[in-house]
Design a protein around this motif. Structure first.
Motif, short mmCIF file in Angstrom:
data_model
loop_
_atom_site.label_atom_id
_atom_site.label_comp_id
_atom_site.label_asym_id
_atom_site.label_seq_id
_atom_site.Cartn_x
_atom_site.Cartn_y
_atom_site.Cartn_z
N MET A 347 -5.89 -8.16 -4.30
CA MET A 347 -5.07 -7.51 -3.28
C MET A 347 -4.31 -6.32 -3.82
SD MET A 347 -3.58 -10.88 -1.27
CE MET A 347 -3.00 -11.66 -2.79
N ASP A 348 -4.07 -6.31 -5.14
CA ASP A 348 -3.30 -5.23 -5.75
C ASP A 348 -4.13 -3.97 -5.99
OD1 ASP A 348 -1.04 -6.97 -5.95
OD2 ASP A 348 -1.98 -7.90 -7.69
N LEU A 349 -5.45 -4.07 -5.86
CA LEU A 349 -6.28 -2.91 -6.12
C LEU A 349 -6.13 -1.84 -5.04
CD1 LEU A 349 -9.50 -4.63 -7.49
CD2 LEU A 349 -7.63 -3.57 -8.77
N MET A 350 -5.96 -2.24 -3.79
CA MET A 350 -5.83 -1.25 -2.72
C MET A 350 -4.60 -0.35 -2.93
SD MET A 350 -5.69 -1.91 1.38
CE MET A 350 -5.34 -0.63 2.56
N ASP A 367 0.21 -7.43 1.04
CA ASP A 367 0.58 -8.35 -0.03
C ASP A 367 0.26 -7.79 -1.41
OD1 ASP A 367 1.43 -10.62 1.67
OD2 ASP A 367 -0.65 -10.50 2.36
N GLY A 368 -0.50 -6.70 -1.46
CA GLY A 368 -0.83 -6.07 -2.72
C GLY A 368 0.33 -5.25 -3.26
N LYS A 369 0.34 -5.11 -4.58
CA LYS A 369 1.38 -4.35 -5.29
C LYS A 369 0.73 -3.20 -6.06
CE LYS A 369 4.27 -7.72 -4.22
NZ LYS A 369 5.34 -7.58 -3.19
N ASP A 370 1.43 -2.08 -6.14
CA ASP A 370 0.95 -0.95 -6.92
C ASP A 370 1.11 -1.27 -8.41
OD1 ASP A 370 0.35 1.43 -8.15
OD2 ASP A 370 1.97 2.58 -7.21
N ALA A 371 -0.02 -1.42 -9.09
CA ALA A 371 0.00 -1.81 -10.51
C ALA A 371 -0.36 -0.65 -11.43
CB ALA A 371 -0.97 -2.97 -10.75
#
Length: 491
Positions: A347-350, A367-371
């Motif tokens: 989910m964090d890839l988007m 729900d994704g996070k900028d990583a």
């Protein structure tokens, strides 16, 4: 609108914004290319760099040595559900579906925004090669899939691959089902009779697509059908692995990754390309139906992978079902030889890709996070501080840090249909320290009541915002009228 016109408009916008001192057209041309390689039913241990002693993966091992290896990367426990989370940056229980029906394999509503749509709006060429499995079945149309739920309608300029999975039996001839292969909206293979050349074909398609789009920023999603049953491997690889037919498939995928990386280098775009490799879920280990001790024989052991040292496998609620290998390589941006046990998810890839592309995310709860800063090691800590374990719409647990809380549940819970058979009863809450006990063997709930209470607060918030098997959450999305319904009702 054509991809070229999309790019021209994006560059024009970048030039206008640049006047205000933000992004110039020249900077837009240097946006990183993004390549996501996604395998199907590959186990956590099924790479040399993740511990396999029988499967040789020199190209992926080298990729890990030149980049980042994450050991606590999470997908979802089943194919379509996992792909939906990847494409939308959201837990599948949050995602809107056609008719408000929560399906066993999630079908994102046409109004959901995918990672491909986000990147295309930023001027990226977007190509998908491989297994889609996010379409709504519809008779009488090419590929048997509702046109509004095809890759081309969900942000991809180009699609070559299978609209669904390649099968659900060990051998193609075990059932009458046959799968088509499509190029965009055209069926180019009516019915696949064997899968021996699918990985090589996808590799050729991917290389040609990269070569055709090397002059503009691009996003390539290469979603292999392998190593999902029925298996297939070309003559060069069949019979060569010490891990049987399954190992042959992985070793050909490793070759494929090597060809992709070689192409990027030959084209002189290697340093400007982020390549990510991961899997959709754990291995499909089901030697007898539902793993019953005296059940009917099903998948031979040399046709499926290995999640060791984790407990469980595909469809289970243990870590072996959703914790998967992850490698990322980006020369000069991701430090070589870096390993981390920090949590991250598909989910964090988007949001991460959007950040790298200077793209706008949809105005909805994600729900994704900028990583970005984590992957490039500007910071050591991942932005993800929890992972919620959902089996379909059933909330089964939560991880925060090294602690995992497993909720009580019945055997083969109602509402999970055919894959509930892989979920066993848990009478009481269980707590595991995954750093010390990755196999989820030693329950320490009685020793740490405060940690259990803290994790239960996360569970309560998730039940309220996202929902659970018996109710929708306050932040779950819906674009159609009527209440949420389960494809497999509770009663």
């Amino acid at each position: 609108m054509s991809p070229l016109l999309n790019l021209q408009l994006a560059l024009l916008l970048a030039a206008v914004v640049g006047i205000a001192g933000q992004t110039t057209a020249e900077e837009a041309k240097r946006l990183p290319n993004l390549v996501l390689i996604f395998t199907d039913d590959q186990g956590y241990q099924d790479l040399g760099c993740f511990g396999s002693a029988t499967i040789k993966t020199p190209h992926l091992d080298k990729m890990a040595a030149q980049g980042l290896r994450l050991t606590s990367f999470y997908a979802q426990p089943v194919c379509g559900v996992s792909r939906a989370a990847l494409m939308t940056g959201s837990y599948p229980i949050r995602i809107a579906e056609p008719g408000n029906i929560k399906r066993l394999h999630t079908v994102p509503h046409s109004k959901e925004t995918t990672i491909a749509e986000v990147l295309r709006r930023a001027g990226y060429a977007t190509g998908m090669i491989g297994k889609w499995h996010l379409g709504l079945d519809q008779k009488g149309v090419p590929g048997g899939m509702d046109p509004e739920t095809t890759p081309n309608a969900q942000g991809f300029d180009y699609f070559y691959g299978t609209p669904k999975y390649n099968g659900y039996t060990v051998y193609v001839d075990d059932v009458d089902m046959r799968v088509p292969i499509m190029r965009n909206q055209e069926v180019v293979v009516e019915a696949v009779e064997d899968w021996d050349h699918i990985t090589a074909t996808y590799t050729d398609e991917a290389i040609r697509w990269i070569e055709a789009h090397q002059q503009q920023p691009f996003f390539l999603y290469l979603a292999h059908n392998m190593p999902h049953i029925p298996l297939g491997a070309s003559e060069k690889f069949k019979g060569n692995s010490d891990a049987g037919f399954y190992g042959d498939c992985i070793e050909e995928i490793d070759w494929s990754c090597g060809e992709i990386l070689k192409t990027l280098k030959q084209l002189g775009i290697d340093d400007n390309t982020l390549v990510v490799f991961t899997s959709d879920n754990g291995p499909w280990v089901e030697t007898t139906r539902a793993m019953e001790p005296r059940g009917e024989a099903f998948i031979p052991r040399d046709h499926s992978g290995n999640a060791d040292p984790l407990r469980g496998w595909k469809m289970s609620a243990w870590d072996g079902g959703c914790r998967v290998p992850f490698i990322a390589r980006w020369p000069g941006k991701i430090p070589a030889g870096w390993e981390s046990d920090e949590m991250l998810s598909t989910m964090d890839l988007m949001p991460t890709f959007a950040s790298l592309a200077g793209a706008m995310l949809p105005d909805v709860d994600l729900d994704g996070k900028d990583a970005t800063d984590f992957l490039t090691r500007k910071i050591e800590q991942s932005p993800r501080d929890e992972y919620l374990y959902y089996s379909g719409c059933l909330l089964t647990g939560v991880r925060s840090g090294s602690w995992k809380l497993v909720l009580p549940r019945s055997e083969s819970p109602a509402g999970l249909g055919w894959w509930g058979r892989m979920i066993e009863e848990v009478p009481d809450p269980l707590l595991f320290n995954l750093d010390d006990d990755p196999g989820e063997v030693s329950n320490v709930a009685n020793d740490h009541p405060r940690i259990v209470a803290s994790l239960m607060k996360r569970i309560e918030r998730a039940r309220s915002e996202l929902g659970d098997i018996d109710h929708p959450g306050s932040s779950a999305r819906s674009f159609d009228d009527g209440p949420r319904k389960l494809q497999r009702p509770l009663h």
